[in-house]
Structure formats: C-alpha cells, structure tokens
Design an enzyme around this catalytic site. Structure first.
Site, PDB file in Angstrom:
ATOM      1  N   GLN A 190       4.016  17.811   6.602  1.00 38.96           N
ATOM      2  CA  GLN A 190       4.372  18.340   7.911  1.00 38.96           C
ATOM      3  C   GLN A 190       3.197  18.203   8.869  1.00 38.96           C
ATOM      4  OE1 GLN A 190       5.992  22.161   5.763  1.00 38.96           O
ATOM      5  NE2 GLN A 190       6.422  22.422   7.931  1.00 38.96           N
ATOM      6  N   PHE A 215      10.061  23.051   4.428  1.00 37.03           N
ATOM      7  CA  PHE A 215      10.216  24.497   4.580  1.00 37.03           C
ATOM      8  C   PHE A 215       8.895  25.255   4.677  1.00 37.03           C
ATOM      9  CE2 PHE A 215      13.821  22.839   2.021  1.00 37.03           C
ATOM     10  CZ  PHE A 215      14.784  22.901   3.018  1.00 37.03           C
ATOM     11  N   GLU A 250       3.066  22.170   4.929  1.00 39.77           N
ATOM     12  CA  GLU A 250       2.232  22.330   6.123  1.00 39.77           C
ATOM     13  C   GLU A 250       0.765  22.136   5.761  1.00 39.77           C
ATOM     14  OE1 GLU A 250       3.047  25.737   8.635  1.00 39.77           O
ATOM     15  OE2 GLU A 250       1.155  25.524   9.699  1.00 39.77           O
ATOM     16  N   ARG A 252       1.680  37.064  11.665  1.00 40.84           N
ATOM     17  CA  ARG A 252       3.069  36.960  12.105  1.00 40.84           C
ATOM     18  C   ARG A 252       3.906  38.102  11.523  1.00 40.84           C
ATOM     19  NH1 ARG A 252       6.598  33.397  14.816  1.00 40.84           N
ATOM     20  NH2 ARG A 252       4.894  31.999  15.331  1.00 40.84           N
ATOM     21  N   ARG A 272       9.210  28.978   5.806  1.00 46.29           N
ATOM     22  CA  ARG A 272      10.202  29.292   6.839  1.00 46.29           C
ATOM     23  C   ARG A 272      10.233  30.789   7.221  1.00 46.29           C
ATOM     24  NH1 ARG A 272      16.004  26.263   6.388  1.00 46.29           N
ATOM     25  NH2 ARG A 272      16.455  26.101   8.604  1.00 46.29           N
ATOM     26  N   THR A 308       0.931  31.313  16.745  1.00 54.94           N
ATOM     27  CA  THR A 308       0.112  32.436  17.203  1.00 54.94           C
ATOM     28  C   THR A 308      -1.336  31.982  17.435  1.00 54.94           C
ATOM     29  OG1 THR A 308      -0.261  33.103  14.920  1.00 54.94           O
ATOM     30  CG2 THR A 308       1.558  34.159  16.097  1.00 54.94           C
ATOM     31  N   ALA A 366       6.320  26.424  12.868  1.00 59.89           N
ATOM     32  CA  ALA A 366       6.549  27.499  13.832  1.00 59.89           C
ATOM     33  C   ALA A 366       7.813  27.218  14.669  1.00 59.89           C
ATOM     34  CB  ALA A 366       5.328  27.709  14.727  1.00 59.89           C
ATOM     35  N   GLU A 381      13.504  28.449  12.120  1.00 59.94           N
ATOM     36  CA  GLU A 381      13.229  29.556  11.201  1.00 59.94           C
ATOM     37  C   GLU A 381      14.075  30.814  11.426  1.00 59.94           C
ATOM     38  OE1 GLU A 381       9.073  29.000  12.476  1.00 59.94           O
ATOM     39  OE2 GLU A 381       8.558  29.614  10.453  1.00 59.94           O
TER      40      GLU A 381
HETATM   41  N1  MTE Z   1      15.335  22.203   7.892  1.00 59.10           N
HETATM   42  C1  MTE Z   1      15.378  21.300   6.894  1.00 59.10           C
HETATM   43  N2  MTE Z   1      16.515  20.626   6.679  1.00 59.10           N
HETATM   44  N3  MTE Z   1      14.300  21.071   6.089  1.00 59.10           N
HETATM   45  C2  MTE Z   1      13.117  21.755   6.256  1.00 59.10           C
HETATM   46  O1  MTE Z   1      12.163  21.520   5.518  1.00 59.10           O
HETATM   47  N4  MTE Z   1      11.902  23.471   7.561  1.00 59.10           N
HETATM   48  C3  MTE Z   1      12.024  24.664   8.400  1.00 59.10           C
HETATM   49  C4  MTE Z   1      12.951  24.397   9.590  1.00 59.10           C
HETATM   50  N5  MTE Z   1      14.162  23.773   9.148  1.00 59.10           N
HETATM   51  C5  MTE Z   1      13.046  22.733   7.301  1.00 59.10           C
HETATM   52  C6  MTE Z   1      14.193  22.901   8.126  1.00 59.10           C
HETATM   53  C7  MTE Z   1      10.761  25.151   8.923  1.00 59.10           C
HETATM   54  S1  MTE Z   1       9.780  26.078   7.911  1.00 59.10           S
HETATM   55  C8  MTE Z   1      10.356  24.925  10.217  1.00 59.10           C
HETATM   56  S2  MTE Z   1       8.946  25.597  10.828  1.00 59.10           S
HETATM   57  C9  MTE Z   1      11.136  24.071  11.124  1.00 59.10           C
HETATM   58  O2  MTE Z   1      12.281  23.529  10.487  1.00 59.10           O
HETATM   59  C10 MTE Z   1      10.234  22.947  11.604  1.00 59.10           C
HETATM   60  O3  MTE Z   1      10.887  22.032  12.401  1.00 59.10           O
HETATM   61  P1  MTE Z   1      11.169  22.255  13.966  1.00 59.10           P
HETATM   62  O4  MTE Z   1       9.958  22.891  14.552  1.00 59.10           O
HETATM   63  O5  MTE Z   1      11.397  20.899  14.442  1.00 59.10           O
HETATM   64  O6  MTE Z   1      12.372  23.154  14.035  1.00 59.10           O
HETATM   65  N1  HPA Z   2       3.682  29.413  12.326  1.00 59.48           N
HETATM   66  C1  HPA Z   2       3.749  28.396  11.459  1.00 59.48           C
HETATM   67  N2  HPA Z   2       2.713  27.717  11.065  1.00 59.48           N
HETATM   68  C2  HPA Z   2       1.518  28.049  11.547  1.00 59.48           C
HETATM   69  C3  HPA Z   2       1.374  29.105  12.441  1.00 59.48           C
HETATM   70  C4  HPA Z   2       2.515  29.828  12.858  1.00 59.48           C
HETATM   71  O1  HPA Z   2       2.463  30.777  13.666  1.00 59.48           O
HETATM   72  N3  HPA Z   2       0.068  29.205  12.725  1.00 59.48           N
HETATM   73  C5  HPA Z   2      -0.537  28.251  12.012  1.00 59.48           C
HETATM   74  N4  HPA Z   2       0.329  27.541  11.305  1.00 59.48           N
HETATM   75 MO1  MOS Z   3       7.545  26.423   9.053  1.00 64.36          MO
HETATM   76  S1  MOS Z   3       7.046  27.904   7.730  1.00 64.36           S
HETATM   77  O1  MOS Z   3       6.493  27.096  10.296  1.00 64.36           O
HETATM   78  O2  MOS Z   3       6.674  25.157   8.391  1.00 64.36           O
END
Ligand code: MTE
Ligand code: HPA
Ligand code: MOS
Length: 784
Positions: free
Chosen positions: A198, A229, A233, A311, A343, A443, A512, A723
C-alpha cells in the site's frame, strides 16, 4: 456523458473473475531468479546462543544464506521509530522473527535448508497480554491524553455512575494474496522492487536503507494487491527488504512470497485493546462525564501503534457529545509480531467503547438504547464540538438515526424481540443500532498530500499515474473516471499506470480511506492545468478554422470527446484532433498535479486541533438470533444507511460498504486469535480462524445511501468510505449484548467482550442461568 456517479465496473473486475489479473507471484520467472525464505526464531523472546548454517549451505540447490551481519545497510528499521531488527542480531522479540535468510533455486531446497540450520536460543520470559504488559510496566512511548472539562468533578456530581472494563480482540487481515515482493538488481547499485504494498514510497526508502544506497537508486512498483486492509501499509516492507538483500548480494533477481500459514503467524494484526471506563449520566441517559483509559497491544515494536492509538482516542466519542471527558491511551509492548494498521485504524477499538457504554446505560435505566444514542448525538450549537476541539459540521447523524429507525421498523421490532424473549425457551433475539462518525484525513498532517502525472498521447489516449495503490477498493477506477470527466473523454480512453516511485515521488500510503480524495484531487489538478493550456490552443485553432471569429478560452468546453465553443457548439473539433495539432505545434501534453488537504492540523501535546477534513457518517440496525443451548449466533437482518456524500461510483461504493460491514462483523463475532502459552498462534489457517463465509451474510441485508448534497469540502461532493462501514459491524455485537441481557430471569448487563464468539455467548448464558439457581450472585438487576 457523465462518467462521474456512474456504475462503471471495477477495472479489475473481469481480470479477477477470469483469473487474468496479475499479482506478484504471477510474474514470470526471470533467468537465474532465486526463491527466498527465512528461518524464524523458535521462541517469542530469547537470545541466540549458537547458529551454524554450514550444513544448510551444502544442501543441493541452496545458493546463499545471510544473517544480520551480512546486511549491507541498516538492519534496524521502522516506519516511524526505527526499533525492529529485520534479521535478529542477538535477541528475538517475537516467535518467527527472521534470523537467517535463505536463497535457493527451488522450494524443496529452501525447506531442506531450513531443517539443516542449527539454531539454539536461550529463552527469556515473554509478555503476550495487555494485563501482563501493564504489570511488567512494558510500554512503547508514554501516555497520551485528550481531555475537556472536568471529568472527575462531573462524575462526582452525576446521578448515575457506571464503571467497568472491555476487552477487544485483534484481527487477522486475511488478504488473499500473501505478502510478496520480487527484487531485480540493476547497474551501479540500482534496485527495482515489485511489491504487494500500500506504500511504495516506504518500500523504496526502507529497501534503500537496508541496502545502504540513496533513495534514487531504488524504484518500487506496485501493480495491485490481492487485498491489503491495512496489513500492507508498513509490513510489505519486510519481504521487499529480504528480496532486495538477496538480489544485491547475489546479483540475481529474488522472490519472496509468504505462504499463508507463515503470513498469519509472523505478520502483525489489528491491535487488541483493553479499556477501563467510568461514565456519569442522568435519568434520561444523557452523558455528563466519561473517564476512559485505553491500552493497546502494540506487539514487539512501534510500527504504526502511536497513530492507531491516536485514532482510537479521536474516535472514543464516536457520534456522541461528551461534555466532560478524559481519554488516556498507552501502547503495551509485548512479544508478538508488531501489530499494525487494519481497516479503521484504531477507530473501531475506540468506537466500541462508547457504543458498549450506551448499551449499558440503557440497560441500567431500563430505557431504549437508540433513544439514549439519539439523546447524546452531536447536535447544534453547544453540542457540536469534539473533545479535541473540532466542530462537527454538515452533521447528518440525527437524520441518519431518524431515517434508519423508520426504514428498519426499529421500534416495532424491539417490541417483538422483547416479547419473543419472554416466551421462547430455546432462543434469544437481540436488536441494536449503532453508528459511525469516521474522521477523514491522516492524523499526521504531512501525509495529507498527493501528486499525479497525466500524459496524453497523440491518439488521444491518456495514462494517469498517482501514488494510489489498488487493493480491490477501486481507487484506480475512480481516478480514471475523474480524468475522463475532467478531459471530457471516454472512460476507456484513460488507463491508470502501475504505481511506481519513479513516476510519483514521496507518496503517502493508500490508507486512511483517503486514496481517492487525495490522488483523485491531484489528478484533477493535473487535468485542469492541461485543459487550461489546451483551451487556449483550441481557442486559436477554432477561431482560425472559423475564419478569425472572436474566440476566448473561457468558452472552450471538453465533453464527449470533442472540444467546442460553449456559445456555438458547432464550432468544434474532436479531442484527438486537437491533441494531434497541439503536438505538431509543440504544446506540452503532459502535466503534473498536486493536492494538499487544506485546514487540517492536530497538536499531539495538547490533544487539540482539527485533524479531519470531514466525517463520514452512517448507522446500522442489526438483528441476531441465538440458540440458548449451543450459543450459536445467526444474523437475521441488517439495515445500513451511509452518508457517502455523492458517490463517484455507486456500485463500487456499495461493494465497499457491504465488504467493510461484513469484515467488521467477523471481527466482533467469529474471528478469534488464540495463542498457546508460549505465544504460538493456534488459529493460523482458515481451518481454525473463521472469517465470515457467504452463509454468514445476513438473510435480509438492506444497504442504502443518504442523499447529502451539502458536503462540499471533498472531490465531486463525495465522501471517503473505505473504512467507515467496518465500524458498523459493531451493531451485530451490540445486538448480541442486547439478546444476552434477556438470558437470565431478570434483565441484566451481560459482561461481553469482543469477539462475541459462540464460546463466549454460551459462557454468558450459562453464567446467567446458573445465577438464576444460585440466589445471591445475581448481577445488579435492571428493569426493562
Ligand atoms: N477494499 C478492498 N477490496 N481491499 C482492501 O484491501 N482496504 C481498506 C479499504 N477497502 C481494502 C478495501 C482500507 S484499510 C483502506 S484504508 C481503504 O480501502 C484504502 O483505499 P481508499 O483510500 O482508496 O479507500
Ligand atoms: N490512518 C491510516 N494510516 C495511517 C494513518 C491514519 O490516520 N496515519 C498514518 N498511517
Ligand atoms: Mo487502511 S487501515 O488506513 O490501510
């Protein structure tokens, strides 16, 4: 026309179902490529006494073995605090922590080499639980505080006071593609790493540091992930560093792909939490004070634990106004793999406290829990400021509660549940509504930025590249829609390139929930710059074509693959024609864009600020049915209502809401991490670790979006929703708690931790029915 707000299929949808999407381990083997695995520490905490790899070296097919002393650069790494060793130097901090890297030509050679390594370790006393860590004073960092008013004084004068604790379990990410990376050595110390990450920029910098080369020598490419998920990261970096070390030392491409069992056993999970709370409230259930102490299980190193804890603290209010409040937080250091983003990022662990507290207030007073929620909900002036000082604007929560309870027939069904429970000897039913108010933005202020690169080619097609990584959530599809819309061309004319650190620099993780908000806005910025330049050129071209008529660039429109004069649409040319002419006339057809979220800031020392650009809201109403004799639980019906602003892609957004909710439901019900006394994860495979199956999806599952055209702060009035829906899974747990309050002869407050596993449900029922037969041990009874 109109690619925004349209149900365009996810751009990997076909590839995923036909098996044609390429993941790291689908990449063809290069000549000379090596497979890499590691031997991990056999103890959770211990010192290396002796290590001999000579026999392993002689195994047929083994090419090289490396230990900490072979690492060319820094062996100690971390995303925030550098406090974890990639390869154990002396002391292992968790079971399975890599000690020896093995590079071989075949999998059997790797396995044979692992067996042939002679490693003996002296065990040190390990710490696994939050309770043990607190007793041993084993923490990472100091205590954090967010406070407002005088919680102690308000508690002292409160009509009712309730005091208890809550234990919240962790969660395995269970992405389908395990952690994986392939490193290709280049010339003069260059390294290209393909990673299932990620956060390509972090892989780039950590690989550079472990190799001891400058950042510009390393390129990280991330095509897609088979789910992440949050688990990728920071923790995609370890396999990438391992592959890079082997590639650098041997000069050969190197591939690391964890098998599922090892992935589950050696990577971090959602942080388990334990909290202690004291809450003061009046006869109507209106909260006057809350004292909340949060402890998280950080595992062996810092990783993202401070941000996750932060958070949690910032979400301990959830949708409810807390006039006097003191929230403290600490991260426990234990001998588990370092726990990490998942997530919700601590948000769920914060929110579950207040949702639990509200259930308990309702049971104490014998009033309806949703009524207590609505009474405490953020409202207008005087009741719209969070404990950290941010004002809750465009607050749709009261409306969401109103609409959801009507749509789900909450009041009628609560009465039905009560009469059912009064008569059924075999089953218990429970019904609960919980909410979510999720803060959107990192954050950490710095991370709220993104850059984009948009290239237009002479056939009128476009490539857009951003730092966003695709993990299934659809960010690439949304970014394509945005670029197509901005340039007025078809969705099919736009492609999103694989994320790569040599196209986009210093990128934030896709996390995030802000992937589209940030990267989509950067892409939009690039497109608008291109459009401005092209409009000027088009104005001249079109004026020339129409015999020198006046033509100003303000009137140039880009729509449906054509460029025209808004006042006289017949004066037009096709987009591709404009691009060809622009190229001939030496107009730059590439552009970079940038976006930095305005106005966000948070001061950690004071615990005050405006950390979020806006909040994504929602609520869920869940009904459960429990078998009194087996503890088996079944989710009969769920109604969800989300305020996602105006969706850029309603179909993908619906997928995120459904998937997020079900994942949250798994966390609060069946997903249980069980360890042996020596810290061995016993639930390390699908046979023992139970994520929701298709049969666990509620029979009746209504998912709706609230119409909210007033959210103007974000891209196309959309709201991030990757999330937030996960936190609505908590409604299932609250419904179980509601059901269990009926288990004994009198209504009680059941002590229910998370997850509400079948075992725990049965234990609670048994306790309450036993209590029935043993007068004197009854919990304080409450009337209904
Ligand atoms: N959806 C799918 N299909 N697979 C994933 O790994 N990760 C989640 C969410 N939805 C995830 C998912 C998480 S933890 C986050 S932070 C967001 O997707 C990240 O993507 P976005 O910021 O583009 O929504
Ligand atoms: N959310 C998700 N990932 C992060 C954050 C947050 O607020 N800060 C640093 N990594
Ligand atoms: Mo999502 S836990 O912020 O990768």
């Amino acid at each position: 026309m109109g690619v925004i707000g349209k149900d365009i299929p996810h751009d990997s949808a076909r590839g995923h179902v036909t098996g044609r999407s390429l993941f790291i381990d689908d990449m063809p083997f290069a000549r000379n490529e090596l497979l890499v695995d590691f031997l991990g520490s056999p103890v959770a905490h211990g010192v290396i006494e002796s290590l001999n790899v000579e026999a392993a070296r002689k195994v047929e097919g083994v090419v090289a073995l490396f230990t900490a002393k072979d690492v060319p650069g820094h062996n100690t790494f971390g995303p925030v605090v550098k406090d974890e060793q990639l390869l154990v130097e002396e002391t292992a901090m968790f079971l399975g922590q890599p000690v020896v890297l093995i590079a071989a030509k075949t999998q059997p050679a790797l396995r044979a080499a692992k067996k042939a390594i002679k490693l003996t370790m002296r065990s040190l006393p390990p710490i696994f639980s939050i309770d043990d860590a607190i007793a041993a004073n084993s923490f990472l960092g100091g205590e954090r505080v967010i406070a407002r008013g005088d919680a102690q004084a308000a508690l002292a004068s409160a009509k009712h006071v309730l005091e208890s604790s809550l234990t919240v379990g962790g969660q395995e990410h269970f992405y389908l593609e395990s952690q994986a990376a392939i490193a290709y050595p280049g010339e003069h110390g260059a390294m290209t790493v393909h990673s299932s990450t990620q956060h390509p920029t972090e892989v780039q910098s950590l690989v550079a540091e472990v190799l001891g080369v400058p950042f510009n020598h390393v390129t990280c490419i991330a095509k897609r992930m088979g789910g992440a998920f949050g688990g990728k990261e920071t923790q995609a970096a370890q396999p990438a560093m391992m592959a890079a070390i082997v590639a650098a030392k041997t000069g050969r491409p190197a591939r690391v792909v964890y098998n599922k069992d090892d992935d589950m056993r050696t990577t971090g999970k959602r942080h388990p939490f334990k909290s202690w709370y004291t809450v003061g409230f009046d006869d109507d259930g209106l909260i006057s004070a809350l004292d909340l102490k949060l402890f998280s299980n950080g595992g062996c190193s810092t990783d993202l634990s401070f941000a996750v804890l932060e958070r949690s603290m910032l979400h301990s209010d959830n949708a409810y106004f807390l006039p006097n409040v003191r929230i403290t937080g600490r991260v426990c250091r234990t001998n588990l793999p370092s726990n990490t983003a998942f997530r919700g990022f601590g948000g769920p662990q914060g929110v579950v406290n207040i949702e639990n507290i509200i259930e308990e207030i309702a049971l104490t007073l014998g009033i309806d829990a949703l009524a207590v929620r609505r009474r405490n909900c953020y409202g207008a002036d005087g009741r719209n400021t969070t404990p950290y000082g941010q004002i809750v604007r465009n607050n749709t929560l009261p409306q969401i509660f109103e609409k959801l309870s009507a749509d789900a027939h909450y009041a009628t069904r609560r009465r039905e549940v009560e009469s059912f429970n009064a008569s059924s000897k075999t089953h218990l039913r429970g019904l609960a509504t919980t909410s979510v108010k999720f803060g959107i933005s990192f954050t950490k202020k710095t991370l709220n930025q993104a850059n984009a690169l948009v290239n237009i080619y002479t056939d009128g097609t476009v490539i857009v590249s951003t730092g966003a990584t695709e993990m299934g959530q659809g960010v690439h599809t949304r970014v394509r829609q945005i670029v197509a819309d901005e340039l007025g061309i078809s969705y099919d004319a736009v492609i999103v390139g694989a994320t790569s650190t040599d196209k986009n620099h210093n990128t934030s993780p896709t996390a995030a929930s802000s992937g589209t908000d940030l990267n989509g806005a950067a892409a939009q910025d690039a497109c608008r710059k291109l459009r401005a330049r092209l409009a000027e050129f088009a104005a001249r071209e079109l004026a020339y074509a129409s015999a020198g008529l006046d033509f100003s660039c303000e009137n140039v429109r880009f729509e449906n693959g054509t460029v025209f004069d808004a006042r006289d649409p017949s004066r037009s040319m096709r987009f591709v024609e404009l691009i060809c002419r622009a190229y001939i006339e030496r107009i730059n057809l590439g552009e970079r864009g940038f976006y930095a979220t305005p106005g966000v800031d948070f001061n950690r020392e004071t615990g005050k600020g405006h950390p979020f650009l806006y909040f994504t809201n929602g609520a869920a109403c869940s009904e459960v049915l429990i078998d009194r004799f087996t503890g088996e639980m079944h989710v009969a019906r769920v109604d969800l209502l989300m305020d996602a602003g105006e969706c850029i892609n309603p179909g993908i957004d619906r997928g995120q809401v459904v998937g997020g909710f079900i994942q949250g439901m798994g966390w609060v019900t069946t997903e249980e991490l069980k360890y042996s006394d020596s810290g061995v994860l016993l639930s390390y495979s699908p046979t023992t670790y139970k994520i929701p199956a298709i049969t666990d999806v509620p029979e009746t599952f209504n998912v709706n979006f609230l119409d909210n055209p007033d959210n103007t702060v974000s891209l196309y009035r959309s709201k991030a929703l990757g999330e937030p829906p996960l936190l609505l899974g908590i409604s299932v747990w609250a419904a179980v708690k509601h059901a269990l309050s009926f288990a004994g002869p009198k209504r009680q407050i059941p002590k229910l931790d998370l997850p509400a596993s079948v075992e725990q449900i049965l234990t609670v029922i048994t306790k309450q029915t036993k209590a029935m037969r043993t007068p004197g041990v009854l919990a304080p009874s409450v009337s209904s």
